[in-house]
Design an enzyme around this catalytic site. Structure first.
Site, mmCIF file in Angstrom:
data_model
loop_
_atom_site.group_PDB
_atom_site.id
_atom_site.type_symbol
_atom_site.label_atom_id
_atom_site.label_comp_id
_atom_site.label_asym_id
_atom_site.label_seq_id
_atom_site.Cartn_x
_atom_site.Cartn_y
_atom_site.Cartn_z
ATOM 1 N NE ARG A 379 -2.517 0.833 3.564
ATOM 2 C CZ ARG A 379 -3.272 0.703 4.651
ATOM 3 N NH1 ARG A 379 -4.581 0.587 4.527
ATOM 4 N NH2 ARG A 379 -2.726 0.657 5.852
ATOM 5 C CB VAL A 501 -8.883 -0.371 -4.324
ATOM 6 C CG1 VAL A 501 -10.000 -0.569 -5.320
ATOM 7 C CG2 VAL A 501 -7.788 0.497 -4.941
ATOM 8 C CD GLU A 502 -3.586 -1.638 -2.382
ATOM 9 O OE1 GLU A 502 -2.823 -0.978 -1.656
ATOM 10 O OE2 GLU A 502 -3.202 -2.225 -3.401
ATOM 11 N N GLY A 503 -8.391 0.018 1.208
ATOM 12 C CA GLY A 503 -8.792 0.851 2.335
ATOM 13 C C GLY A 503 -9.423 2.128 1.842
#
Length: 823
Positions: A379, A501-503
C-alpha cells in the site's frame, strides 16, 4: 518591571518543562522554583499564596512518593481503564503490531529528531533498475494505446500481455534467485509510476501481482516448497495471481469476512488428506477473471477438534489453483470503464489441503497478521505511485497545453485563473512525489511503516483527484471529448478506483491513520493498555504505574513544548539546515508540538469514547498526514541538492501543509466535546493566534511558470514519466508544440508590434508566404511559424466520429467503428 519579571519566569518555566525536566522530580522542581519566584516578587502572597503552596506540596507528595501515587492515582485509574476498555482482540493486536513505526512517530510525539529523517539515504535506482526503466518500461509505454485498451478491447491486447510476461513485469518483487527482477521498493515504484501515467489499465495490471498478492506473502511466509514452485512461475506470468479478500459483506471491515473453511479429512489425489473444506464469495478482485492461482483469505474452524481443543482458528491465507473443483471464476466488473481485469469469484465446498495454506499448517490462523504486514509494504508503493503519476502527467501535459493553447492571443497559462490551477497542480505533485520517494527510501532501509502507508495512500489518491480536476478545468473541451487523442479522460474517470481500493479513503482518514497512529506512535499508551489486561493485580499495578508516570511526564513536556513554541512563534525550534527552508522545519516542529499535546490530552480526556468520534479522529489524521508530507518535501529538497529552481515548489508545499495542519488543529479545538476545555487548550497551542497562511499569489505564479516552459525544475518534477518527442504520439505532440510555440514567440511578437495581421480571407500559410515575398520574414521564420501552427492545431483538436458510431459492447462483444479523426 514586576510584570516583565513574571513573564520571564513563565517563559523560563515553560522552557525548562519543555526541554530539561525529564521526570516527575525535575518537573516538581520547576513548579517549586516558579512559585518561589512569584512569591519573592510579591505576586503570590497571603491566603491565596498559602493555598497554592499547599496544593503544590500535596501534588508533589502524590506524584513523587510511589506508594502514595499508586494508592491515590494509579489504582483508581487502573480500575477505570479496565472498566471502560474492552479486551483487545487478536485481530486488533495484529493490526497494531503489524509493520514498524518510523518517522510518523517523531511527528506524533512533538519533538521530531530531524537527524533520523535526514540520515535516511535518498531513494536511488540501481543501474539494473535504471536500464529496465529506460529499456523495457519505455518500450512498453510506447506500445500502449489507452484508447485501444479501454475502448476497443476492454483489456490489454495480446501483444501487450506477451511483452509484460516476457520481460517479467510481474516479478519485480521476486528475487532473482527465483527468476524475478529483485527490484528495490523505489525501483518497483518507478516502473509502476511510469506505466500508470501512460495507462491506468496497464499500471493496475502490473501493480497488483507486485503489491498485495501471493508473491509478497510467499516471500515472507511461504514454505521452501511453495516458493520454489510458485515464484518462478509468477515471475514470468506462467501463473496469473489474484488475491481475494473483499466480499459483499466485508469490505473495509475485512476482519469480519464471512468466508470460512472447516478442518476435515478427504480423499485428495488418491489418499486421505488433512485439509479444509472452504466456502467463499468475493468481489472486486483485480486479475480475478483471468487468474490461474487464487490467493484467498478466510476464517478457519475446527469443530471436530482434529487439530486440538480450539475451534475458532482465525483468519487464514491459502493458494488455490483456479481449476480446483468448486471454484467459480471468470466473470468481470467494469470499474469506471477501466480495462484491467477485475471481477468476482466464489468457491463451494472447495477442498484445500494443508499444504496449500501459505506457510503450511503452522500458519493456520495467522493470516490477518500476514495481510497487515504485507499491506503495509504494498500500500505504500502501488497506489501512491499511481497518484504521483497522475500528478506528474497533469503537471507536464497541462502546463504544455496551457502554453500552447491561446485565447485573446495570449497563452491561457498566463491568465491568473489558470495560473492558480497550475500552481495547485505543481505544488501538490511535488508533495505527492516527495512522499513517494521518501517512503520508498524507508522501505528500502527495511522499514514496514503501516501508518505511513495509510497516510501516503490517502494523500496521493485524494490529491490525484484534485490535480486531475484542475487539469480537466484547464483543458476544457479538449479534456471531455473522448477519443484516441485524449490523454486525460480515462485517468480522470478512474480516480474513484484508487480512492476506494486498499482501504477506502473515508475510513482510512477517519479511523485508521489516527487510530493506528495513536496506538503505534504514542510512547506509553500501549504499555498502559497491556498493563490493564494483566490478571495479576500486583504486576498490573507496577507496570501501569510505571507507564502512567511516563505518560504524565510526556504530557507535561509536550504541553510546555507547544506553549513555548507558540509564544516564541517557533523561532527556537530545532532545524537541521540553514537557508530558505530552515523556517519551515521550525514551523513544522511547532505544529508537531501542538499536535502532540492536543492528541495526548484528547486521548486522556475522551478515553475509549474517542473511537466513536470519527470527525475528531479524521482531523487528527489530517494533521499527521500534512506534517508527514511537509517533512517529505523538505527532505526531498535536500536530497536533490537544494536546487534553487525548485525553491518555489518546496516553499509552496511546505506553506500549504503547515497551513492545513493549523486548520486541522483549529477544527479540533472548535469542535472539542467540552467548549471551555477547548478554549484552554487553544491558549496553550495558539497563545498568539493562528499565524500561518496559505501560499500567496506571487509564489503560486512562480510554481506555474515552472510548468509553462522547458527547464530543469519541470524535468525534475516529472522525471518519472515516459517522455516522448514523437509528434504523432498522444503526449509527444504536446512537447513538440510547446517547443515550437516558444521558439516562434519572438517572431509572432515582431509581427504584432508591426501591426501585421492575417486577413480573414487568406490562409495562414499563404499569408506567411506573402510576408516572405515582401521580405518581412525569412523563409526559415515562415517555416517555423507554419510548423508551430500545425503542431498547435494538432494538440488542440479533438476526436470526432460518425453519427452511427456506437460506444461500448453489444451482446456479441465489444463494438469498434471507423474513427474519423480531425487532422
Amino acid at each position: 518591571m514586576t510584570l516583565l519579571l513574571c513573564l520571564v519566569i513563565v517563559l523560563l518555566g515553560v522552557f525548562l518543562l519543555a526541554n530539561v525536566a525529564g521526570n516527575i522530580a525535575s518537573i516538581t522542581a520547576v513548579f517549586v522554583l516558579a512559585l518561589l519566584g512569584f512569591t519573592l516578587l510579591g505576586v503570590v502572597s497571603g491566603f491565596i499564596g498559602g493555598l497554592l503552596w499547599l496544593a503544590l506540596a500535596g501534588g508533589a507528595i502524590v506524584m513523587n512518593v510511589p506508594s502514595v501515587r499508586q494508592k491515590m492515582l494509579s489504582v483508581p485509574l487502573l480500575r477505570y481503564v479496565r472498566a471502560v476498555l474492552p479486551p483487545m482482540s487478536q485481530t486488533e493486536r495484529d493490526a497494531i503490531e503489524a509493520g514498524t513505526v518510523w518517522w510518523e512517530s517523531e511527528l506524533f510525539r512533538g519533538n521530531p529528531d530531524w537527524k533520523k529523517l535526514m540520515d535516511t539515504p535518498a531513494a536511488t535506482l540501481t543501474e539494473k533498475e535504471q536500464a529496465f526503466l529506460d529499456g523495457p518500461t519505455d518500450e512498453l509505454c510506447a506500445m500502449l494505446d489507452d484508447w485501444e485498451i479501454t475502448y476497443e478491447h476492454n483489456d490489454l491486447p495480446p501483444h501487450i500481455w506477451d511483452f509484460i510476461k516476457k520481460h517479467r513485469f510481474f516479478g519485480m518483487v521476486i528475487p532473482e534467485e527465483y527468476g524475478g527482477l529483485g527490484f528495490s521498493a523505489y525501483g518497483h515504484s518507478a516502473v509502476v509510476t511510469r506505466i500508470s501515467a501512460r495507462s491506468v489499465t496497464a499500471g493496475s495490471t502490473v501493480m497488483v501481482p507486485n503489491s498485495l498478492g501471493p508473491a509478497e506473502l510467499l516471500l515472507h511466509y511461504g514454505t521452501d516448497e511453495q516458493r520454489n514452485y510458485y515464484l518462478p512461475r509468477l515471475a514470468v506470468g506462467e501463473e496469473i495471481p489474484c488475491f481475494a479478500l473483499t466480499g459483499p459483506s466485508a469490505g473495509s471491515d475485512a476482519a469480519s469476512i464471512p468466508d470460512f473453511g472447516v478442518v476435515c479429512r478427504e480423499m485428495h489425489e488418491g489418499k486421505e488428506t488433512l485439509g479444509l473444506r472452504v466456502n467463499w464469495d468475493k468481489r472486486y478482485i483485480t486479475l480475478g477473471p483471468i487468474a490461474t492461482i487464487v490467493g484467498l483469505a478466510f476464517k478457519a474452524y475446527d469443530p471436530d477438534h482434529l487439530l486440538g481443543d480450539e475451534e475458532d482458528l482465525g483468519i487464514t491465507c491459502a493458494l488455490i489453483p483456479a481449476d480446483t473443483p468448486g471454484v467459480s471464476i471468470g466473470r468481470r466488473h467494469f470499474p469506471l470503464n477501466q480495462g484491467f481485469m477485475n471481477g468476482p469469484n466464489s468457491g463451494k465446498d472447495v477442498f484445500v489441503p494443508m499444504e496449500w495454506i501459505i506457510g503450511g499448517q503452522q500458519n493456520l490462523g495467522r493470516g490477518w497478521r500476514m495481510l497487515m504486514e504485507s499491506l503495509s509494504t504494498g500500500r505504500g508503493i502501488s497506489l501512491p505511485s499511481s497518484g504521483a503519476a497522475a500528478g506528474m502527467a497533469a503537471a507536464r501535459f497541462t502546463g504544455a497545453y496551457a502554453r500552447v493553447r491561446k485565447q485573446f492571443n495570449i497563452p491561457i497559462g498566463h491568465f491568473e485563473g489558470v495560473e492558480e490551477a497550475l500552481a495547485r497542480i505543481g505544488g501538490l505533485t511535488y508533495l505527492m512525489d516527495s512522499g513517494r520517494r521518501v517512503t520508498c527510501a524507508a522501505l528500502d532501509q527495511g522499514e514496514r511503516p503501516s501508518v505511513v502507508s495509510g497516510i501516503l495512500k490517502y494523500f496521493n489518491t485524494a490529491n490525484m483527484r484534485q490535480v486531475l480536476n484542475d487539469a480537466m478545468d484547464v483543458h476544457g473541451g479538449k479534456g471531455i471529448c473522448m477519443g484516441p487523442s485524449n490523454y486525460l479522460a480515462r485517468a480522470y474517470q478512474g480516480v474513484p478506483v484508487g480512492i476506494t481500493v486498499e482501504g477506502a479513503n473515508i475510513l482510512t482518514r477517519s479511523m485508521i491513520v489516527f487510530g493506528q497512529g495513536a496506538m503505534r506512535c504514542h510512547p506509553h499508551l500501549v504499555a498502559e493498555i497491556e498493563a490493564a489486561s494483566i490478571e495479576d493485580d500486583d504486576v498490573a499495578l507496577e507496570k501501569f504505574d510505571k507507564a502512567l508516570t511516563g505518560h504524565i511526564t510526556y504530557a507535561i513536556n509536550s504541553g510546555a513544548q507547544a506553549m513555548f513554541h507558540g509564544l516564541t512563534r517557533g523561532r527556537f525550534a530545532n532545524t537541521p539546515v540553514g537557508g530558505p527552508t530552515a523556517r519551515y522545519f521550525r514551523r513544522l516542529a511547532r505544529m508537531s508540538a501542538g499536535y502532540s499535546f492536543l492528541a495526548d490530552f484528547t486521548l486522556l480526556f475522551l478515553g475509549g469514547a474517542l473511537k466513536r468520534k470519527e470527525k475528531l479522529s479524521g482531523r487528527f489524521a489530517d494533521g499527521l498526514i500534512y506534517m508527514y508530507m511537509c517533512s517529505a518535501a523538505l527532505k526531498r529538497f535536500e536530497d536533490d541538492g537544494r536546487p534553487e529552481e525548485d525553491l518555489p515548489l518546496v516553499e509552496w508545499g511546505a506553506k500549504y501543509c503547515i497551513y492545513q495542519t493549523q486548520v486541522a488543529l483549529d477544527q479540533i479545538l472548535r469542535n472539542f466535546p467540552n467548549k471551555w476545555v477547548g478554549l484552554v487548550l487553544r491558549g496553550v497551542i495558539f497563545p498568539l493566534g493562528r499565524r500561518f497562511r496559505t501560499p500567496n499569489d506571487k509564489l503560486g505564479r512562480e510554481v506555474a511558470k515552472i510548468l509553462l516552459k522547458p527547464g530543469e525544475a519541470r524535468d525534475r518534477l516529472t522525471a518519472a514519466l515516459y517522455h516522448s518527442d514523437d509528434p504523432d504520439d498522444v503526449t509527444g505532440c504536446l512537447e513538440v508544440a510547446m517547443d515550437l510555440a516558444i521558439e516562434a514567440d519572438p517572431i509572432e511578437k515582431s509581427l504584432k508590434d508591426a501591426d501585421l495581421r492575417r486577413p480573414y480571407s487568406v490562409e495562414y500559410a499563404q499569408w506567411l508566404d506573402s510576408l516572405v515575398d515582401e521580405k518581412t520574414l525569412t523563409r526559415k521564420q515562415a517555416d517555423l511559424l507554419k510548423a508551430s501552427a500545425k503542431a498547435t492545431h494538432k494538440v488542440i483538436m479533438v476526436d470526432d466520429f460518425p453519427t452511427d458510431f456506437r460506444q461500448g459492447a453489444s451482446s456479441g462483444g465489444v463494438v469498434s467503428g471507423d474513427l474519423a479523426k480531425a487532422s
